[in-house]
Design a protein around this motif. Structure first.
Motif, PDB file in Angstrom:
ATOM      1  N   HIS A  23      30.331  34.491  68.850  1.00 48.07           N
ATOM      2  CA  HIS A  23      29.984  35.582  67.934  1.00 48.07           C
ATOM      3  C   HIS A  23      29.783  34.995  66.548  1.00 48.07           C
ATOM      4  O   HIS A  23      30.518  34.098  66.135  1.00 48.07           O
ATOM      5  N   ASP A  24      28.792  35.525  65.829  1.00 46.59           N
ATOM      6  CA  ASP A  24      28.537  35.025  64.486  1.00 46.59           C
ATOM      7  C   ASP A  24      29.510  35.660  63.490  1.00 46.59           C
ATOM      8  O   ASP A  24      30.392  36.444  63.874  1.00 46.59           O
ATOM      9  N   GLN A  25      29.357  35.334  62.225  1.00 44.55           N
ATOM     10  CA  GLN A  25      30.256  35.816  61.178  1.00 44.55           C
ATOM     11  C   GLN A  25      30.208  37.338  61.013  1.00 44.55           C
ATOM     12  O   GLN A  25      31.129  37.922  60.466  1.00 44.55           O
ATOM     13  N   ASN A  26      29.137  37.962  61.495  1.00 44.08           N
ATOM     14  CA  ASN A  26      29.017  39.423  61.430  1.00 44.08           C
ATOM     15  C   ASN A  26      29.466  40.098  62.725  1.00 44.08           C
ATOM     16  O   ASN A  26      29.287  41.299  62.894  1.00 44.08           O
ATOM     17  N   GLY A  27      30.005  39.305  63.663  1.00 44.38           N
ATOM     18  CA  GLY A  27      30.506  39.853  64.921  1.00 44.38           C
ATOM     19  C   GLY A  27      29.451  40.051  65.997  1.00 44.38           C
ATOM     20  O   GLY A  27      29.739  40.608  67.055  1.00 44.38           O
ATOM     21  N   GLN A  28      28.216  39.618  65.725  1.00 43.30           N
ATOM     22  CA  GLN A  28      27.142  39.775  66.701  1.00 43.30           C
ATOM     23  C   GLN A  28      27.222  38.673  67.768  1.00 43.30           C
ATOM     24  O   GLN A  28      27.519  37.523  67.451  1.00 43.30           O
ATOM     25  N   ARG A  60      22.549  35.567  49.772  1.00 47.53           N
ATOM     26  CA  ARG A  60      23.478  34.996  50.759  1.00 47.53           C
ATOM     27  C   ARG A  60      24.159  33.697  50.331  1.00 47.53           C
ATOM     28  O   ARG A  60      25.210  33.356  50.845  1.00 47.53           O
ATOM     29  N   SER A 103      26.045  30.433  52.721  1.00 44.60           N
ATOM     30  CA  SER A 103      25.674  31.641  53.439  1.00 44.60           C
ATOM     31  C   SER A 103      26.480  31.772  54.734  1.00 44.60           C
ATOM     32  O   SER A 103      26.869  30.770  55.338  1.00 44.60           O
ATOM     33  N   PHE A 104      26.661  32.997  55.192  1.00 44.22           N
ATOM     34  CA  PHE A 104      27.322  33.234  56.480  1.00 44.22           C
ATOM     35  C   PHE A 104      26.567  32.543  57.614  1.00 44.22           C
ATOM     36  O   PHE A 104      27.156  32.161  58.622  1.00 44.22           O
ATOM     37  N   ASP A 144      28.578  29.600  61.055  1.00 49.53           N
ATOM     38  CA  ASP A 144      28.865  29.825  62.475  1.00 49.53           C
ATOM     39  C   ASP A 144      28.543  28.594  63.318  1.00 49.53           C
ATOM     40  O   ASP A 144      28.123  27.556  62.798  1.00 49.53           O
TER      41      ASP A 144
END
Length: 160
Positions: free
Chosen positions: A5-10, A46, A135-136, A140
């Motif tokens: 999962h990436d930093q945004n939870g995706q 970002r 950046s986020f 990841d």
């Protein structure tokens, strides 16, 4: 294939083999080197990240990669190599192709569009990319795993 999962939870699926996803890639990410330094851009929102973006109508992924690098950093690429691709899930899933670019030269530009222009980073990036100014996207597993793959495929002495 690597999944996380990436930093945004995706949910993210990463592959170093082409055409592994049902969606076509319409985005690019270019991990760039210039004179033994990493070439990033400073995105206005970002933070520090490698250049990248979406393809324009009729443009190949390679053409988009070269254009995005130039628009965001002023860099002209000497070489461009396919690394892999990843799919980000969520409401509107997309696939992004990862390239490794070696920069030939940097040209002066009046504008860098949505970025503040080129940023050069010396030394290892694996740990540095976790700092707040990055950046986020940099934080990841796509970047970490891709850096390792680039070192393995293109330059075993590269300081990542």
């Amino acid at each position: 294939m690597k999944e996380f999962h990436d930093q945004n939870g995706q949910p993210v699926r990463l592959s170093f083999q082409p055409n592994q996803f049902s969606l076509p890639s319409r985005h690019v990410l270019v991990i760039c080197r210039f004179q033994d330094k990493w070439l990033l851009t400073s995105h206005k929102i970002r933070g520090l990240e490698f250049p990248g973006g979406k393809t324009e109508s009729g443009e190949t992924l390679e053409e988009a990669a070269r254009r995005e690098v130039f628009e965001e950093t002023g860099a002209r690429l000497q070489s461009l190599h396919y690394v892999g691709e990843y799919e980000v899930g969520g409401e509107i899933p997309f696939v992004k192709t990862i390239f490794y670019g070696v920069v030939e030269r940097i040209e002066e530009r009046e504008t860098f569009f949505e970025t503040n222009g080129p940023v050069f980073i010396s030394g290892p990036l694996l740990k540095a990319r976790l700092k707040d100014e990055y950046s986020f996207i940099m934080q990841d597993d796509v970047i970490a795993t891709s850096l390792l793959e680039i070192k393995r495929k293109f330059d075993s002495k590269m300081d990542i």
